[in-house]
Scaffold this motif. Sequence first.
Motif, PDB file in Angstrom:
ATOM      1  N   ILE A  34       0.792  -1.034   0.073  1.00  0.00           N
ATOM      2  CA  ILE A  34      -0.036  -0.092   0.030  1.00  0.00           C
ATOM      3  C   ILE A  34       0.889   1.217  -0.160  1.00  0.00           C
ATOM      4  O   ILE A  34       0.613   2.274  -0.735  1.00  0.00           O
ATOM      5  CB  ILE A  34      -0.917  -0.111   1.326  1.00  0.00           C
ATOM      6  N   GLU A  35       1.935   1.185   0.830  1.00  0.00           N
ATOM      7  CA  GLU A  35       2.784   2.279   0.769  1.00  0.00           C
ATOM      8  C   GLU A  35       3.348   2.713  -0.681  1.00  0.00           C
ATOM      9  O   GLU A  35       3.845   3.664  -0.893  1.00  0.00           O
ATOM     10  CB  GLU A  35       3.761   2.197   2.169  1.00  0.00           C
ATOM     11  N   LEU A  36       3.932   1.583  -1.219  1.00  0.00           N
ATOM     12  CA  LEU A  36       4.466   1.648  -2.571  1.00  0.00           C
ATOM     13  C   LEU A  36       3.583   2.255  -3.321  1.00  0.00           C
ATOM     14  O   LEU A  36       3.992   3.011  -4.267  1.00  0.00           O
ATOM     15  CB  LEU A  36       4.783   0.036  -2.968  1.00  0.00           C
ATOM     16  N   ILE A  37       2.215   1.895  -3.402  1.00  0.00           N
ATOM     17  CA  ILE A  37       1.430   2.623  -4.202  1.00  0.00           C
ATOM     18  C   ILE A  37       1.527   4.005  -4.079  1.00  0.00           C
ATOM     19  O   ILE A  37       1.177   5.064  -4.740  1.00  0.00           O
ATOM     20  CB  ILE A  37      -0.184   1.863  -3.969  1.00  0.00           C
ATOM     21  N   GLY A  38       1.283   4.617  -2.670  1.00  0.00           N
ATOM     22  CA  GLY A  38       1.525   5.811  -2.395  1.00  0.00           C
ATOM     23  C   GLY A  38       2.700   6.643  -2.784  1.00  0.00           C
ATOM     24  O   GLY A  38       2.737   7.620  -3.304  1.00  0.00           O
ATOM     25  N   LEU A  39       3.814   5.799  -2.622  1.00  0.00           N
ATOM     26  CA  LEU A  39       5.115   6.422  -3.105  1.00  0.00           C
ATOM     27  C   LEU A  39       5.019   6.626  -4.591  1.00  0.00           C
ATOM     28  O   LEU A  39       5.519   7.699  -5.289  1.00  0.00           O
ATOM     29  CB  LEU A  39       6.137   5.595  -2.736  1.00  0.00           C
ATOM     30  N   THR A  40       4.427   5.747  -5.402  1.00  0.00           N
ATOM     31  CA  THR A  40       4.128   5.754  -6.702  1.00  0.00           C
ATOM     32  C   THR A  40       3.521   7.013  -7.089  1.00  0.00           C
ATOM     33  O   THR A  40       3.829   7.997  -8.100  1.00  0.00           O
ATOM     34  CB  THR A  40       3.483   4.684  -7.374  1.00  0.00           C
ATOM     35  N   LEU A  96       0.603  17.302   4.016  1.00  0.00           N
ATOM     36  CA  LEU A  96       1.625  17.030   4.913  1.00  0.00           C
ATOM     37  C   LEU A  96       1.616  16.697   6.409  1.00  0.00           C
ATOM     38  O   LEU A  96       2.387  15.846   6.744  1.00  0.00           O
ATOM     39  CB  LEU A  96       2.674  18.096   4.518  1.00  0.00           C
ATOM     40  N   VAL A  97       0.647  17.679   7.060  1.00  0.00           N
ATOM     41  CA  VAL A  97       0.657  17.527   8.229  1.00  0.00           C
ATOM     42  C   VAL A  97       0.030  15.923   8.791  1.00  0.00           C
ATOM     43  O   VAL A  97       0.240  15.408   9.501  1.00  0.00           O
ATOM     44  CB  VAL A  97      -0.206  18.590   9.009  1.00  0.00           C
ATOM     45  N   TYR A  98      -1.135  15.650   7.868  1.00  0.00           N
ATOM     46  CA  TYR A  98      -1.671  14.659   7.962  1.00  0.00           C
ATOM     47  C   TYR A  98      -0.835  13.432   7.801  1.00  0.00           C
ATOM     48  O   TYR A  98      -0.754  12.328   8.622  1.00  0.00           O
ATOM     49  CB  TYR A  98      -2.784  14.339   6.700  1.00  0.00           C
ATOM     50  N   GLY A  99      -0.022  13.504   6.887  1.00  0.00           N
ATOM     51  CA  GLY A  99       0.962  12.528   6.532  1.00  0.00           C
ATOM     52  C   GLY A  99       1.953  12.119   7.562  1.00  0.00           C
ATOM     53  O   GLY A  99       2.379  11.189   8.157  1.00  0.00           O
ATOM     54  N   LEU A 100       2.509  13.380   8.478  1.00  0.00           N
ATOM     55  CA  LEU A 100       3.366  13.157   9.506  1.00  0.00           C
ATOM     56  C   LEU A 100       2.425  12.536  10.741  1.00  0.00           C
ATOM     57  O   LEU A 100       3.035  11.712  11.236  1.00  0.00           O
ATOM     58  CB  LEU A 100       3.553  14.903  10.047  1.00  0.00           C
ATOM     59  N   PHE A 101       1.311  12.808  11.025  1.00  0.00           N
ATOM     60  CA  PHE A 101       0.445  11.985  11.948  1.00  0.00           C
ATOM     61  C   PHE A 101       0.251  10.739  11.758  1.00  0.00           C
ATOM     62  O   PHE A 101       0.297   9.926  12.429  1.00  0.00           O
ATOM     63  CB  PHE A 101      -0.965  12.941  12.185  1.00  0.00           C
ATOM     64  N   LYS A 102       0.142  10.551  10.440  1.00  0.00           N
ATOM     65  CA  LYS A 102      -0.055   9.099  10.087  1.00  0.00           C
ATOM     66  C   LYS A 102       1.300   8.283   9.780  1.00  0.00           C
ATOM     67  O   LYS A 102       1.298   7.089   9.553  1.00  0.00           O
ATOM     68  CB  LYS A 102      -0.779   8.835   8.592  1.00  0.00           C
ATOM     69  N   ASN A 103       2.305   9.016   9.947  1.00  0.00           N
ATOM     70  CA  ASN A 103       3.712   8.458   9.679  1.00  0.00           C
ATOM     71  C   ASN A 103       3.590   7.706   8.383  1.00  0.00           C
ATOM     72  O   ASN A 103       4.333   6.763   8.168  1.00  0.00           O
ATOM     73  CB  ASN A 103       3.874   7.559  10.970  1.00  0.00           C
ATOM     74  N   SER A 104       3.285   8.291   7.359  1.00  0.00           N
ATOM     75  CA  SER A 104       3.307   7.725   5.979  1.00  0.00           C
ATOM     76  C   SER A 104       4.305   8.391   5.171  1.00  0.00           C
ATOM     77  O   SER A 104       4.347   9.821   4.839  1.00  0.00           O
ATOM     78  CB  SER A 104       1.961   8.045   5.440  1.00  0.00           C
ATOM     79  N   ILE A 105       5.514   7.687   4.898  1.00  0.00           N
ATOM     80  CA  ILE A 105       6.487   8.346   4.255  1.00  0.00           C
ATOM     81  C   ILE A 105       6.133   8.690   2.843  1.00  0.00           C
ATOM     82  O   ILE A 105       6.621   9.978   2.452  1.00  0.00           O
ATOM     83  CB  ILE A 105       7.678   7.350   3.988  1.00  0.00           C
ATOM     84  N   SER A 106       5.099   8.024   2.022  1.00  0.00           N
ATOM     85  CA  SER A 106       4.736   8.623   0.708  1.00  0.00           C
ATOM     86  C   SER A 106       4.023   9.947   0.904  1.00  0.00           C
ATOM     87  O   SER A 106       4.365  10.737   0.036  1.00  0.00           O
ATOM     88  CB  SER A 106       3.807   7.733   0.093  1.00  0.00           C
TER      89      SER A 106
END
Length: 88
Positions: A5-11, A52-62
């Motif tokens: 799932i994170e790979l899809i997000g990174l792509t 970006l803030v949401y991603g920081l809270f979710k700890n999502s690198i993508s």
Amino acid sequence: MINDIELIGLTAAILTTIAFVPQVIKVIRSKKTNNLSLTTYVIFTIGVGLWLVYGLFKNSISMILGNGITLVLSSLILYYIFLGKKSN
């Protein structure tokens, strides 16, 4: 380790961020922003900042990488839009 799932997000992050690069290059080279909407870029930049803030809270690198880089790019365009309005 990055899951599928994170790979899809990174792509997705790579593609949407790269899509912004030609606009930034064009604005920097030409220094012309008269055809760009200030309102659109302000709203977009705020939205990207919130993602970006949401991603920081979710700890999502993508989300962090994609939105962090896009925030810088959209901020550059905003800078040039304001610079163009100031010179007029």
